[in-house]
Write a protein that holds these residues in place. Structure first.
Motif, mmCIF file in Angstrom:
data_model
loop_
_atom_site.group_PDB
_atom_site.id
_atom_site.type_symbol
_atom_site.label_atom_id
_atom_site.label_comp_id
_atom_site.label_asym_id
_atom_site.label_seq_id
_atom_site.Cartn_x
_atom_site.Cartn_y
_atom_site.Cartn_z
ATOM 1 N N GLY A 134 -1.212 45.163 -15.256
ATOM 2 C CA GLY A 134 -0.684 45.118 -13.893
ATOM 3 C C GLY A 134 -1.410 44.101 -13.043
ATOM 4 O O GLY A 134 -2.222 43.321 -13.525
ATOM 5 N N THR A 135 -1.116 44.125 -11.751
ATOM 6 C CA THR A 135 -1.802 43.240 -10.824
ATOM 7 C C THR A 135 -3.056 43.954 -10.343
ATOM 8 O O THR A 135 -3.008 44.766 -9.420
ATOM 9 C CB THR A 135 -0.890 42.908 -9.622
ATOM 10 N N CYS A 136 -4.153 43.692 -10.997
ATOM 11 C CA CYS A 136 -5.392 44.422 -10.713
ATOM 12 C C CYS A 136 -6.193 43.758 -9.597
ATOM 13 O O CYS A 136 -6.108 42.545 -9.374
ATOM 14 C CB CYS A 136 -6.266 44.505 -11.963
ATOM 15 N N SER A 137 -6.994 44.565 -8.914
ATOM 16 C CA SER A 137 -7.938 44.037 -7.932
ATOM 17 C C SER A 137 -9.139 44.970 -7.896
ATOM 18 O O SER A 137 -9.097 46.082 -8.416
ATOM 19 C CB SER A 137 -7.293 43.956 -6.547
ATOM 20 N N ILE A 138 -10.208 44.498 -7.266
ATOM 21 C CA ILE A 138 -11.412 45.321 -7.167
ATOM 22 C C ILE A 138 -11.179 46.438 -6.151
ATOM 23 O O ILE A 138 -11.519 47.594 -6.398
ATOM 24 C CB ILE A 138 -12.628 44.472 -6.728
ATOM 25 N N GLU A 139 -10.579 46.095 -5.021
ATOM 26 C CA GLU A 139 -10.495 47.047 -3.911
ATOM 27 C C GLU A 139 -9.316 48.006 -4.015
ATOM 28 O O GLU A 139 -9.373 49.120 -3.503
ATOM 29 C CB GLU A 139 -10.450 46.297 -2.576
ATOM 30 N N LYS A 140 -8.246 47.588 -4.684
ATOM 31 C CA LYS A 140 -7.054 48.443 -4.741
ATOM 32 C C LYS A 140 -6.982 49.249 -6.032
ATOM 33 O O LYS A 140 -6.465 50.361 -6.047
ATOM 34 C CB LYS A 140 -5.780 47.607 -4.607
#
Length: 400
Positions: free
Chosen positions: A265-271
């Motif tokens: 998926g579209t990963c991020s640190i904050e989400k």
């Protein structure tokens, strides 16, 4: 010595009687004597070897008495030693009793103490220690803590520590112990709150340079956050084919290069708290060289979150790219039984794949054979499964 307190207080039934008398005396004394009595009990019950004394004190109702004392006594010194003794007495039990005693007023008072600039570090450390000893699965206490502003205090102390401000070791260790409660995967909205406040880079800095206890707790929190990554990043398709995922996107579909190579998926640190996005893998793998078993076990636990059934092959590739397989194999010979069990769970996934069997099979073989004979029941089971993957042990072996 191991029973230095028993010379003064006795042992067995005599110890029980002495503790009851001392707690009664606390109620009947003036503040000066109360402070000295509490101070003496802190000294006697603090050593690790005083476990029996701490247990006797808990059974005698010490936790209830100390919370009550802290709340009703005006004398600052008595309050200080009541807190210190409460911290010491609950370090190896009594969490449930502590939770029962922690209503809105005591909890609010403790959080206010932490917010006071004038509160000394040892007071803050005792308070954080007490709060850390309350069972993390008590959701109503967690809500009270958040409403009272504890989370902001915890984040503030950890951010200071990560920016190299001088924070006393015990205060830092207890504070990061409290944070573990706020990174539990059972409460994703709290996880998101702490992640959006920048806690993941802070945890990585503390994992790099903290004490053993701090490193262990930092790795536990990182692992807890990572447990939620799949659910916060992607939505498993009902027409799932070979582990593919439909992702929550704002409008147009993301291009494949924008997708996380593990979680799809579209990963991020904050989400979505992704360990890959946080570039945490090299540090977690480096942490496997630590001498303290609890730290190694916590780092393995965090790495294991990349090997869940939905995406284990992609997770294995990511760990292998960072040269993580060799260090995990080495733990089969150097690790404690619990570390060996965690390492075996991870390696069983790797050795399902021919690529890893060919590359690391010979390196692991002797340790695996040894573990099928000398390991714990769990270790023998996993070692046998891996040897079956390597065609050294038949699948129908009695080890399964």
């Amino acid at each position: 010595s191991g029973d230095s307190y028993s010379d003064l207080l006795g042992s067995g039934p005599e110890l029980n009687e002495t503790i009851y008398q001392l707690l009664s005396l606390l109620h009947l004394s003036g503040s000066l004597l109360q402070a000295r009595l509490l101070q003496a009990l802190v000294g006697l019950s603090s050593p690790p070897c005083a476990r029996v004394l701490r247990e006797t004190m808990r059974e005698a109702g010490c936790i209830e008495v100390l919370v009550s004392f802290y709340m009703v006594t005006a004398d600052a010194e008595v309050r200080l030693y009541a807190l210190k003794l409460l911290y010491v007495v609950t370090q190896d039990g009594g969490g449930q009793t502590l939770a029962k005693e922690m209503g809105v007023k005591p909890l609010t008072s403790l959080v206010e103490l932490l917010m006071l600039e004038s509160s000394p570090d040892d007071v803050k450390s005792s308070v954080m220690g007490i709060l850390q000893h309350i069972p993390v699965d008590n959701n109503s206490i967690t809500e009270l803590m958040v409403e009272g502003g504890l989370l902001q205090v915890v984040l503030g102390i950890l951010q200071k520590a990560a920016s190299k401000d001088c924070i006393k070791r015990e205060l830092l260790e207890n504070t990061i112990g409290v944070l573990v409660r706020f990174t539990c995967p059972s409460n994703v909205s709290l996880q998101r709150y702490v992640a959006e406040k920048g806690i993941i880079p802070v945890l990585l800095r503390l994992l790099r340079s903290g004490s053993h206890v701090t490193k262990c707790r930092a790795a536990i929190s990182l692992g807890q956050l990572s447990e939620s990554t799949l659910n916060t990043t992607c939505h498993s398709s009902k027409k799932k084919e070979r582990g593919s995922f439909w992702c929550f996107t704002h409008s147009s579909p993301q291009l494949p290069e924008d997708l996380c190579k593990v979680h799809g998926g579209t990963c991020s640190i904050e989400k979505s708290f992704c360990l890959l996005e946080a570039q945490a893998l090299p540090l977690l793998i480096k942490t496997l060289e630590e001498k303290e078993p609890a730290v190694v076990e916590a780092a393995l636990g965090a790495l294991a979150t990349l090997l869940y059934d939905e995406f284990w092959e992609q997770g294995a590739d990511a760990i292998a790219e960072e040269r993580g397989v060799g260090p995990i194999v080495r733990l089969l010979t150097t690790g404690t039984p619990r570390v060996q069990e965690s390492a075996l769970w991870i390696l069983e996934r790797f050795f399902r794949r021919n690529t890893f069997r060919e590359k690391y099979g010979n390196m692991a073989q002797m340790a695996l054979i040894s573990l099928t004979q000398d390991g714990t029941n769990k270790a023998r089971h996993y070692a046998a499964r891996i040897l079956a993957h390597l065609n050294i042990l038949q699948e129908q072996s009695s080890y399964f």
